[in-house]
Design a protein around this motif. Structure first.
Motif, mmCIF file in Angstrom:
data_model
loop_
_atom_site.group_PDB
_atom_site.id
_atom_site.type_symbol
_atom_site.label_atom_id
_atom_site.label_comp_id
_atom_site.label_asym_id
_atom_site.label_seq_id
_atom_site.Cartn_x
_atom_site.Cartn_y
_atom_site.Cartn_z
ATOM 1 N N ASP A 158 0.807 -1.221 0.000
ATOM 2 C CA ASP A 158 0.000 0.000 0.000
ATOM 3 C C ASP A 158 0.840 1.272 0.000
ATOM 4 O O ASP A 158 0.287 2.373 -0.092
ATOM 5 C CB ASP A 158 -0.926 0.019 1.222
ATOM 6 N N HIS A 200 -10.074 -0.077 0.462
ATOM 7 C CA HIS A 200 -10.407 -1.491 0.618
ATOM 8 C C HIS A 200 -9.582 -2.120 1.730
ATOM 9 O O HIS A 200 -9.973 -3.106 2.331
ATOM 10 C CB HIS A 200 -10.176 -2.248 -0.692
ATOM 11 N N ARG A 201 -8.397 -1.530 1.999
ATOM 12 C CA ARG A 201 -7.500 -2.143 2.982
ATOM 13 C C ARG A 201 -7.171 -1.215 4.146
ATOM 14 O O ARG A 201 -6.723 -1.680 5.191
ATOM 15 C CB ARG A 201 -6.204 -2.581 2.293
ATOM 16 N N HIS A 222 -25.353 3.233 -2.017
ATOM 17 C CA HIS A 222 -24.470 2.538 -1.080
ATOM 18 C C HIS A 222 -24.944 2.628 0.362
ATOM 19 O O HIS A 222 -24.316 2.035 1.237
ATOM 20 C CB HIS A 222 -23.057 3.128 -1.175
ATOM 21 N N LYS A 241 -10.480 5.003 -3.734
ATOM 22 C CA LYS A 241 -11.406 3.872 -3.732
ATOM 23 C C LYS A 241 -10.643 2.553 -3.600
ATOM 24 O O LYS A 241 -11.129 1.588 -3.022
ATOM 25 C CB LYS A 241 -12.249 3.881 -5.004
ATOM 26 N N VAL A 242 -9.433 2.513 -4.163
ATOM 27 C CA VAL A 242 -8.596 1.321 -4.040
ATOM 28 C C VAL A 242 -8.006 1.234 -2.637
ATOM 29 O O VAL A 242 -8.036 0.189 -1.994
ATOM 30 C CB VAL A 242 -7.461 1.346 -5.085
ATOM 31 N N LYS A 258 -16.369 3.868 3.587
ATOM 32 C CA LYS A 258 -15.054 3.514 3.062
ATOM 33 C C LYS A 258 -14.751 4.312 1.820
ATOM 34 O O LYS A 258 -14.645 3.797 0.703
ATOM 35 C CB LYS A 258 -15.002 2.000 2.752
#
Length: 314
Positions: free
Chosen positions: A66, A178-179, A297, A174-175, A307
């Motif tokens: 990341d 996720h983590r 959402h 947005k990526v 998120k």
């Protein structure tokens, strides 16, 4: 959390964010864009690290996979955005800049539809069109046909650079989300962006100028770092957690309004017809764009922190 208190905090948040344009306008008259951006995010990073340590019970470990994503977030949402922000505010009034940047959600939705093939509802498309039309009216000072003849000033181009930077930040975010939690992602991106800003800020002579800053300049920097970034981010996500993203996002519509009013009160900026028409178009457009995208959402994130990237780093 007490619901009335949530609404008070959300109103305070949008007021903070509207005020960032006034504080940025004041600072941009005497400081270089990289100087102002570096000091703002140095203060914000210290505040956010402390906030993350309290909320997350420690700064989450950043996996190596990341690191590159966080660097991109820092380069787009902090470095590029704020360099353009302070450079643009050297010549563009606070209220006009706020309205142009308010088109961010529409531009994110448009790029998401064109590049990522995300669904764009009919009313969202109307909202995107209204936002872009309102921004064109504001940029051209009421004569959008002049845009085809190159009638865009350098300052307006920098403010449009803010929009482009934020679109990139949001799509990459947005990526990342996720983590990483919202607090961790924003804190790490602030730290990365602050490091990126340090070198050009030094090149502008920061370390020789810093001892000459006035109380007003330090006050504006503290406001931008603590109220405009740290508290604003924290309170906005508290609002999302308490009342959901769809209802919380409605408050974003008031950011350009508070910026226009603050510019009028503190900087004696004129509220002309083009600004009013642009504000109406952008306000309705942002509402339509946000309302339907958030509504899709809502069941997934109701009662939890959304998120997605922070709505405001500016």
């Amino acid at each position: 959390m007490n619901t009335p208190l949530v609404y008070v905090k959300l109103l305070a948040t949008v007021s903070f964010w509207g005020g960032t344009f006034v504080a940025g306008r004041v600072l941009s008259q005497d400081l270089g864009p990289f100087e102002a951006a570096f000091l703002r995010f140095l203060i914000a990073s210290v505040f956010l690290v402390g906030l993350t340590l309290r909320v997350e019970k420690g700064l989450p470990r950043l996996p190596w996979r990341d690191v590159f994503v966080v660097m991109i977030l820092g380069a787009t949402g902090v470095f590029a955005y704020n360099a353009c922000f302070f450079a643009g505010l050297q010549t563009v009034p606070a209220g006009r800049a706020a309205l142009i940047i308010a088109s961010n959600p529409a531009c994110i939705a448009l790029v998401g539809a064109l590049v990522l093939k995300q669904r764009l509802r009919a009313l969202q498309a109307v909202g995107v069109g209204l936002c872009l039309a309102g921004a064109a009216v504001v940029i051209s000072d009421g004569a959008p046909w002049q845009l085809w003849r190159g009638g865009v000033g350098v300052g307006e181009l920098f403010i449009l650079g803010c929009v482009a930077s934020w679109v990139a930040y949001s799509l990459v975010g947005k990526v990342a989300m996720h983590r990483l939690s919202p607090f961790a992602a924003v804190t790490y991106s602030c730290l990365a962006g602050t490091l990126f800003l340090a070198i050009p800020a030094s090149g502008e002579g920061l370390w020789g100028h810093i001892w000459q800053f006035s109380g007003l300049q330090w006050g504006c920097l503290a406001y931008l770092g603590i109220c405009g970034t740290g508290l604003g981010f924290s309170w906005y996500y508290q609002g999302i957690k308490a009342i959901g993203p769809a209802r919380a996002s409605v408050f974003i519509n008031f950011v350009p309004v508070t910026a226009i009013l603050a510019g009028f009160v503190f900087l004696d900026e004129t509220i002309g017809a083009s600004l009013i028409v642009g504000a109406l178009c952008v306000g309705v457009g942002v509402y339509l764009t946000n309302r339907f995208s958030m509504a899709e959402h809502e069941p997934k994130v109701q009662g939890a922190v959304a998120k997605g990237p922070a709505e405001e780093l500016a």
